[in-house]
Design a protein around this motif. Structure first.
Motif, mmCIF file in Angstrom:
data_model
loop_
_atom_site.group_PDB
_atom_site.id
_atom_site.type_symbol
_atom_site.label_atom_id
_atom_site.label_comp_id
_atom_site.label_asym_id
_atom_site.label_seq_id
_atom_site.Cartn_x
_atom_site.Cartn_y
_atom_site.Cartn_z
ATOM 1 N N GLU A 1 47.231 -43.615 -47.921
ATOM 2 C CA GLU A 1 46.365 -44.385 -47.032
ATOM 3 C C GLU A 1 45.909 -43.506 -45.858
ATOM 4 N N ASP A 2 45.161 -44.098 -44.947
ATOM 5 C CA ASP A 2 44.638 -43.353 -43.792
ATOM 6 C C ASP A 2 45.747 -43.213 -42.756
ATOM 7 N N LEU A 3 46.653 -42.288 -43.029
ATOM 8 C CA LEU A 3 47.855 -42.129 -42.218
ATOM 9 C C LEU A 3 47.636 -41.011 -41.201
ATOM 10 N N THR A 4 47.941 -41.304 -39.908
ATOM 11 C CA THR A 4 47.805 -40.298 -38.847
ATOM 12 C C THR A 4 49.059 -40.312 -37.986
ATOM 13 N N LEU A 5 49.208 -39.291 -37.181
ATOM 14 C CA LEU A 5 50.345 -39.236 -36.255
ATOM 15 C C LEU A 5 50.308 -40.414 -35.288
ATOM 16 N N GLN A 6 49.094 -40.821 -34.890
ATOM 17 C CA GLN A 6 48.981 -41.951 -33.970
ATOM 18 C C GLN A 6 49.425 -43.253 -34.638
ATOM 19 N N SER A 7 49.043 -43.458 -35.894
ATOM 20 C CA SER A 7 49.455 -44.696 -36.571
ATOM 21 C C SER A 7 50.960 -44.721 -36.777
ATOM 22 N N ILE A 8 51.552 -43.572 -36.981
ATOM 23 C CA ILE A 8 53.019 -43.496 -37.127
ATOM 24 C C ILE A 8 53.685 -43.787 -35.788
ATOM 25 N N SER A 9 53.102 -43.249 -34.725
ATOM 26 C CA SER A 9 53.638 -43.508 -33.372
ATOM 27 C C SER A 9 53.603 -44.994 -33.059
ATOM 28 N N ASP A 10 52.499 -45.648 -33.402
ATOM 29 C CA ASP A 10 52.387 -47.085 -33.161
ATOM 30 C C ASP A 10 53.396 -47.874 -33.999
ATOM 31 N N LYS A 11 53.592 -47.457 -35.208
ATOM 32 C CA LYS A 11 54.502 -48.164 -36.127
ATOM 33 C C LYS A 11 55.943 -48.095 -35.636
ATOM 34 N N PHE A 12 56.387 -46.928 -35.155
ATOM 35 C CA PHE A 12 57.799 -46.736 -34.805
ATOM 36 C C PHE A 12 58.051 -46.769 -33.293
ATOM 37 N N HIS A 13 56.975 -47.021 -32.515
ATOM 38 C CA HIS A 13 57.108 -47.172 -31.054
ATOM 39 C C HIS A 13 57.756 -45.945 -30.430
ATOM 40 N N LEU A 14 57.320 -44.792 -30.884
ATOM 41 C CA LEU A 14 57.778 -43.522 -30.344
ATOM 42 C C LEU A 14 56.558 -42.675 -30.005
ATOM 43 N N SER A 15 56.702 -41.815 -29.036
ATOM 44 C CA SER A 15 55.563 -40.989 -28.646
ATOM 45 C C SER A 15 55.242 -39.973 -29.728
ATOM 46 N N ARG A 16 53.997 -39.567 -29.777
ATOM 47 C CA ARG A 16 53.587 -38.585 -30.768
ATOM 48 C C ARG A 16 54.309 -37.264 -30.548
ATOM 49 N N GLU A 17 54.508 -36.905 -29.277
ATOM 50 C CA GLU A 17 55.176 -35.647 -28.957
ATOM 51 C C GLU A 17 56.620 -35.662 -29.457
ATOM 52 N N TYR A 18 57.307 -36.786 -29.252
ATOM 53 C CA TYR A 18 58.700 -36.890 -29.686
ATOM 54 C C TYR A 18 58.790 -36.796 -31.220
#
Length: 543
Positions: A450-467
């Motif tokens: 799917e259209d998976l991005t670092l931002q969508s993962i960050s939103d899903k797991f409530h963690l910062s992209r940097e972390y």
């Protein structure tokens, strides 16, 4: 060693019997005949090493007997005993290979000297014949092996087509290549229970026995030959037909009947189309392998699967089914370590499989690959660089069969459950449920298409992209974007095992919206284009 005395006068026969020291020459049987006709009947049955014959006899004379012996029993040594010092008789004796010409009355010393020379000559020639027979036996044993090597070479585009045709048609030498051929493939690994009955070397012994039955059947009709052949880790029998090409399906049914009678089991056959020889050999072989890959394992009673039939009437399509849609519940159950929980979590997946009317070997391969990739994520290890397992390397573990050679669906589902239980044990031994980063990796594996991005993962797991980026690199030694790409490439590899899917479809199903971009990325990661990878996956020398 045997001797035959031929003379119409009994006292002459008795004299020869008394004058020769038979035991000294190793002769243990002395036969008698009163004319040439009776002598021929005895010679046909007894094959004497020595023949003593008169020239003038009723019914059939010595000259006619010698002519028959020279043609039909040339190994016999002939000594002429005659009362006539006639040049024509001597010439006849010489013409047909007589060792000596002894005149009556018989001289004992002369007779024994003649016998000694004849026995010595016979033994020398018999020794040579024995060596020749041994060489012929060895050659006959080597011919099938050599033919198998030539067959494999021709599949790869090397080897002499004329030599191969000559070996099959005449047992040696060159011959004009066949005009057209068809190739069929028998899958030995569809009957592992049968192979086990043959002991430690069961697969090799089974292959030898099955190939012999095929060669006897086809060779007796002068239309084909069976070869043992290895495709990667898989053992198979390849059958080459050069005549009666329209009758190939019927001949394979007859062959399968013979196998059923011999082994109480039937086998699956894939059959390619008629192709020009030798250039079409590899194409017909690949078509046969494709039919094995595409056959419906749920269909009982059908064992011969022809490429032409598939092209004329393709099977009705069912919606694609992926293990990834059921992965999350199975993952939680595996992480819990509860055997009952694992089986319960797998049940919806098995229910979805039960609803299908068609399950093919390529389906089993894809589903098993999906599960193993997911299990690698659960256990915290990155997927292998070349995670797609070629069909021929996985068929033995993914297609269990009953004693009759039929697909054992229940056993396959149980093997799937056992892999999940084994993954749970490894997780427990490794110290628990895994980390949040591994959960993220599992999420990527599941939704990489799917259209998976670092931002969508960050939103899903409530963690910062940097972390996420920092911890992902620390724990999995790979950045997130590369991991997403690797999951998409691995999914694409699995899908490329399905020959009926177009490259455009695979690109979309793997998460690449543009076919050209997909091909570019795939080649960067694998060193091959998707088409090249698919060809290697089904090439005869794939490892």
């Amino acid at each position: 060693m045997k001797a035959l005395i031929v003379d119409d006068e009994r006292h002459v026969r008795e004299a020869v019997k008394l004058l020769v020291d038979w035991q000294d020459y190793g002769i243990d049987a002395v036969l008698e005949a009163e004319n040439g006709q009776t002598a021929i009947e005895l010679a046909e049955r007894e094959r004497p090493a020595l023949v003593f014959t008169d020239m003038m006899m009723p019914v059939l004379g010595g000259d006619q007997l010698m002519a028959w012996l020279a043609e039909r029993a040339p190994e016999s040594k002939v000594i002429v005993i005659s009362g006539h010092d006639n040049f024509d008789y001597v010439r006849t004796a010489v013409k047909y290979g007589g060792m000596d010409y002894i005149l009556k009355p018989i001289d004992a010393d002369q007779l024994n000297q003649a016998v000694a020379r004849a026995v010595e000559s016979w033994r020398a020639e018999e020794s040579a014949r024995t060596r020749t027979r041994g060489a012929d036996m060895e050659l006959n044993q080597l011919k099938p092996l050599y033919a198998e090597q030539l067959f494999g070479a021709l599949l790869k585009g090397t080897g002499s087509a004329q030599e191969f045709a000559g070996l099959l048609r005449h047992g040696g030498g060159d011959a004009q290549p066949f005009a057209e051929i068809r190739v069929a493939v028998l899958e030995l690994d569809s009957a592992p229970a049968l192979a086990a009955k043959f002991g430690a070397d069961g697969r090799d012994l089974l292959a030898f026995a099955v190939a012999n039955i095929g060669s006897e059947l086809l060779g007796g009709r002068g239309c084909g030959q069976a070869f043992r052949h290895s495709a990667g880790a898989q053992q198979e029998i390849a059958l080459l037909f050069w005549d009666r090409l329209d009758e190939v399906p019927a001949l394979l049914v007859e062959y399968n009947d013979a196998l059923q009678q011999a082994f109480k089991a039937r086998f699956a056959f894939g059959v390619g189309q008629a192709e020009p020889f030798p250039h079409g050999l590899a194409a017909s072989y690949r078509q046969a392998r494709t039919m094995l890959l595409q056959r419906n394992l749920l269909q009982r009673g059908k064992h011969v699967h022809c490429f032409g039939d598939f092209a004329a009437a393709p099977a009705p399509a069912e919606p694609p089914l992926f293990f990834g849609a059921y992965e999350e519940k199975v993952r939680f159950a595996v992480q819990s370590g509860s055997p009952d929980g694992i089986r319960k979590a797998l049940q919806p997946w098995f229910d979805a499989l039960d609803a299908r009317t068609r399950i093919t070997p390529e389906n089993l391969l894809l589903w098993r690959q999906e599960f193993r990739l997911a299990a690698a994520i659960w256990e915290g290890s990155a997927p292998a660089a070349d995670a797609a397992i070629p069909y021929e390397e996985s068929v033995r573990e993914t297609i269990p069969a009953d004693a009759g050679g039929q697909f054992d669906y229940a056993a396959w589902k149980e093997s799937f459950a056992q892999e999940a239980l084994a993954a749970a044990k490894r997780l427990k031994a490794g110290g628990g449920k895994g980390s949040t980063i591994r959960d993220i990796a599992a999420h990527i594996e599941r939704f990489a298409h799917e259209d998976l991005t670092l931002q969508s993962i960050s939103d899903k797991f409530h963690l910062s992209r940097e972390y996420i980026s920092r911890k992902f690199k620390q724990e999995l030694n790979q950045n997130v974007s590369d991991y997403i790409t690797s999951c998409r490439i691995n999914r694409a590899k699995a899908l490329l095992a399905s020959p009926h899917l177009k490259i455009t479809q695979i690109a979309e199903m793997a998460g690449f919206q543009d076919e050209k971009y997909f091909s570019k990325v795939f080649k960067k990661w694998t060193g091959q284009t998707p088409s090249e990878y698919r060809k290697r996956l089904y090439d005869v020398d794939a490892k």
